[in-house]
Design a protein around this motif. Structure first.
Motif, PDB file in Angstrom:
ATOM      1  N   GLY A 238      -5.216  -4.548  -8.966  1.00 19.02           N
ATOM      2  CA  GLY A 238      -6.468  -3.833  -9.128  1.00 19.02           C
ATOM      3  C   GLY A 238      -7.015  -3.267  -7.824  1.00 19.02           C
ATOM      4  N   LEU A 239      -6.584  -3.827  -6.697  1.00 16.47           N
ATOM      5  CA  LEU A 239      -7.053  -3.357  -5.387  1.00 16.47           C
ATOM      6  C   LEU A 239      -6.124  -2.325  -4.753  1.00 16.47           C
ATOM      7  N   SER A 240      -4.976  -2.079  -5.354  1.00 16.66           N
ATOM      8  CA  SER A 240      -3.988  -1.216  -4.695  1.00 16.66           C
ATOM      9  C   SER A 240      -4.530   0.178  -4.404  1.00 16.66           C
ATOM     10  N   ALA A 241      -5.324   0.748  -5.304  1.00 13.42           N
ATOM     11  CA  ALA A 241      -5.876   2.081  -5.060  1.00 13.42           C
ATOM     12  C   ALA A 241      -6.858   2.064  -3.891  1.00 13.42           C
ATOM     13  N   THR A 242      -7.689   1.045  -3.824  1.00 15.67           N
ATOM     14  CA  THR A 242      -8.659   0.930  -2.734  1.00 15.67           C
ATOM     15  C   THR A 242      -7.953   0.743  -1.399  1.00 15.67           C
TER      16      THR A 242
ATOM     17  N   ILE B 284       0.848  -1.194   0.000  1.00 12.32           N
ATOM     18  CA  ILE B 284       0.000   0.000   0.000  1.00 12.32           C
ATOM     19  C   ILE B 284       0.882   1.242   0.000  1.00 12.32           C
ATOM     20  N   THR B 285       0.325   2.330  -0.490  1.00 15.57           N
ATOM     21  CA  THR B 285       1.070   3.585  -0.569  1.00 15.57           C
ATOM     22  C   THR B 285       0.305   4.664   0.180  1.00 15.57           C
ATOM     23  N   ILE B 286       0.969   5.249   1.159  1.00 17.26           N
ATOM     24  CA  ILE B 286       0.411   6.376   1.897  1.00 17.26           C
ATOM     25  C   ILE B 286       1.441   7.500   1.786  1.00 17.26           C
ATOM     26  N   THR B 287       1.022   8.649   1.280  1.00 12.64           N
ATOM     27  CA  THR B 287       1.967   9.757   1.138  1.00 12.64           C
ATOM     28  C   THR B 287       1.576  10.920   2.041  1.00 12.64           C
ATOM     29  N   ARG B 288       2.584  11.656   2.452  1.00 12.52           N
ATOM     30  CA  ARG B 288       2.346  12.835   3.282  1.00 12.52           C
ATOM     31  C   ARG B 288       1.477  13.837   2.542  1.00 12.52           C
ATOM     32  N   ALA B 289       1.735  14.028   1.247  1.00 18.20           N
ATOM     33  CA  ALA B 289       0.969  15.000   0.462  1.00 18.20           C
ATOM     34  C   ALA B 289      -0.520  14.653   0.448  1.00 18.20           C
TER      35      ALA B 289
ATOM     36  N   PRO C 289     -13.153  -5.865   4.027  1.00 16.08           N
ATOM     37  CA  PRO C 289     -13.309  -7.110   3.244  1.00 16.08           C
ATOM     38  C   PRO C 289     -11.983  -7.819   2.958  1.00 16.08           C
ATOM     39  N   TYR C 290     -10.881  -7.127   3.115  1.00 14.76           N
ATOM     40  CA  TYR C 290      -9.577  -7.682   2.752  1.00 14.76           C
ATOM     41  C   TYR C 290      -8.711  -8.014   3.970  1.00 14.76           C
ATOM     42  N   LEU C 291      -9.259  -7.862   5.169  1.00 10.06           N
ATOM     43  CA  LEU C 291      -8.503  -8.163   6.378  1.00 10.06           C
ATOM     44  C   LEU C 291      -8.389  -9.669   6.586  1.00 10.06           C
TER      45      LEU C 291
ATOM     46  N   LEU D 185      -3.683  -7.372   6.234  1.00  7.54           N
ATOM     47  CA  LEU D 185      -4.401  -7.648   4.992  1.00  7.54           C
ATOM     48  C   LEU D 185      -4.076  -9.024   4.431  1.00  7.54           C
ATOM     49  N   GLN D 186      -5.027  -9.592   3.722  1.00  5.39           N
ATOM     50  CA  GLN D 186      -4.829 -10.875   3.057  1.00  5.39           C
ATOM     51  C   GLN D 186      -3.755 -10.725   1.979  1.00  5.39           C
ATOM     52  N   THR D 187      -2.918 -11.724   1.841  1.00  2.00           N
ATOM     53  CA  THR D 187      -1.849 -11.703   0.845  1.00  2.00           C
ATOM     54  C   THR D 187      -2.426 -11.554  -0.558  1.00  2.00           C
ATOM     55  N   ALA D 188      -3.519 -12.231  -0.830  1.00  2.00           N
ATOM     56  CA  ALA D 188      -4.141 -12.149  -2.154  1.00  2.00           C
ATOM     57  C   ALA D 188      -4.582 -10.718  -2.473  1.00  2.00           C
ATOM     58  N   ALA D 189      -5.069  -9.995  -1.474  1.00  2.00           N
ATOM     59  CA  ALA D 189      -5.486  -8.607  -1.687  1.00  2.00           C
ATOM     60  C   ALA D 189      -4.281  -7.726  -1.987  1.00  2.00           C
TER      61      ALA D 189
END
Length: 118
Positions: free
Chosen positions: A49-53, A3-8, A107-109, A40-44
């Protein structure tokens, strides 16, 4: 994909334009990113396709924690606000962003929350 979390993005969602809280935001990102990724689940995580969510949910969790910390530091509001027995906001998540983020990730936990996240 991690996952990507940015300060901006955190500053944008929290409507923060000053650099005063940059170190706090960076610390929260460093603290929460591995916790969320391991929850999070490894598959998620592998599904591009789920990276943005997933990134949006994680960003909302960090934003909610940041705003809760700022509220506690500045003590701008009373701990609870009630009218006619109805609570106006959650004192631990006044912006409700953390709750929204965890609901988005739910749903992805690996394990469903043992408590209700409504």
């Amino acid at each position: 994909m991690p996952i990507t979390i940015t300060r901006a993005r955190v500053k944008e969602k929290c409507n923060i334009s000053v650099t005063t809280y940059d170190a706090t935001i960076d610390n929260l990102i460093a603290e929460f990113t591995p916790v969320i990724e391991t929850s999070l689940q490894t598959a998620a995580l592998d599904d591009t396709g789920l990276s943005a969510t997933l990134s949006l949910g994680a960003t909302e969790v960090v934003c909610g924690e940041l705003l809760a910390q700022l509220r506690r530091q500045e003590n701008a509001l009373p701990p609870t606000a009630e009218a006619c027995g109805c609570r106006a906001f959650d004192p631990t998540d006044p912006s409700r962003l953390a709750r929204r983020g965890w609901n988005r990730l739910r749903p992805y936990l690996l394990v469903d929350w043992p408590f209700r996240v409504a």
